[in-house]
Design an enzyme around this catalytic site. Structure first.
Site: not given
Length: 350
Positions: A142, A167
């Site tokens: 990501s 995350y």
């Protein structure tokens, strides 16, 4: 090629399955279809792949009614025994791991879900690949891994030592875990750092869906940091094209790697990470304007401060992806938003 795609009911995963099937691969899709957001949307994506909701059950292979080379199984990545059996019997040449607990803000209130799926689940993927002669593991990272890095455009050669959400930390951990397996077991791994993916069948917790839904129903939208943010929005078709092309680029060790000046993007092991982004950061207010243009209505705006876990800007340097595959994302934002709004209206009968 026989390919395992995890997260197959997800936004990106379902689209990758379709693209691989169109290319001629045999594909097994895996997803746990959790309720992080409306499972009906996930079943809707699966229906496009010929998998009916009523046919799906835990630990059961469901054969597609549309694609003879596609089957689907509902399973948790963190179920070690089930994953071991899946890999032992699967005969996979390629694994595309897109299954994960998504969302920055949700990780603040539900951290354990991220450890279970993104850490425990990922080690099961790595072990499955290691023990069953998988030729290439491609996995989702990501843009959030860049964290507090303020040097733009973001390059894979930058350090990623300061994530600002759990995350992001799990995605950084995936890259570290993958490198260890590449080095220890000569397992070719490629991590892909996605930049703000949007498009038809997108996730309802992300801003395109939230903004389109609010504007169409005459509700105000939440504009964080008072609109002073930039995002490198990347259209789903560009993401899928990048994934499918990079699957065929199996990494080899960097023979010129300098241990006294280590490059975070490469390694003497068969390991690589790439950005996939549009390389055109857009101001939040300009992005909202694109949605207003597509809908033909001005949004009511509720200006708010920056949310915990958010970053001010994302901006991809995707030149390495272009060099490796001959492809760089280039879909114009207004074009992609127009398609997304058209799909939204059709799907929800608006």
């Amino acid at each position: 090629m026989k390919t395992l795609v995890t997260g197959a009911a997800g936004f990106i995963g379902s689209a990758v399955c379709r693209r691989l099937l169109d290319k001629g691969d045999t594909v097994v899709g895996l997803d746990n279809i959790n309720d992080y957001y409306d499972p009906e949307l996930k079943y809707g994506r699966l229906s496009q792949l010929g998998i009916g909701k009523d046919d799906v059950d835990w630990y059961k292979f469901t054969q597609s009614s549309t694609f003879e080379r596609f089957s689907f199984i509902r399973m948790n990545l963190e179920d070690t025994q089930a994953m071991q059996m899946l890999f032992a019997n699967g005969g996979f040449d390629l694994v595309v791991n897109l299954g994960a607990q998504a969302g920055v803000r949700y990780s603040i209130t539900n951290p354990q879900a991220y450890i279970e799926s993104n850490i425990d689940g990922f080690i099961n993927i790595l072990e499955g690949c290691r023990h069953n002669k998988v030729k290439h593991l491609v996995y989702a990272s990501s843009s959030s891994v860049y964290g507090l890095n303020g040097q733009v455009p973001f390059s894979e050669h930058h350090g990623i030592a300061h994530p600002v959400s759990l995350y992001a930390a799990t995605k950084k951990s995936n890259e570290l875990m993958a490198h260890a397996y590449s080095k220890l077991y000569d397992l070719p791994t490629t991590g892909l750092r996605f930049f703000t993916v949007y498009g038809p069948w997108g996730r309802p917790d992300m801003s395109p869906f939230l903004f389109i839904d609010a504007i169409l129903h005459d509700r105000p939208i939440k504009v964080f940091n008072n609109g002073d943010m930039l995002r490198d929005f990347t259209y789903i078709d560009d993401i899928v094209e990048g994934i499918v092309r990079i699957c065929e680029v199996i990494p080899e060790g960097n023979k010129d790697w300098d241990e006294t000046n280590p490059d975070p993007a490469t390694s003497p092991a068969p390991y690589r990470v790439y950005n996939i982004g549009n390389q055109q950061p857009t101001r939040l207010m300009d992005y909202i304007k694109c949605i207003e243009n597509a809908i033909g209505r001005e949004a009511k705006k509720n200006f708010l401060p920056m949310q915990p876990g958010d970053v001010y800007q994302t901006y991809a340097d995707s030149s390495a992806l272009g060099e490796a595959t001959g492809f760089k994302p280039d879909t114009k934002l207004q074009e992609g938003i127009d398609r997304t709004v058209a799909w939204f209206k059709q799907y929800y009968n608006l």
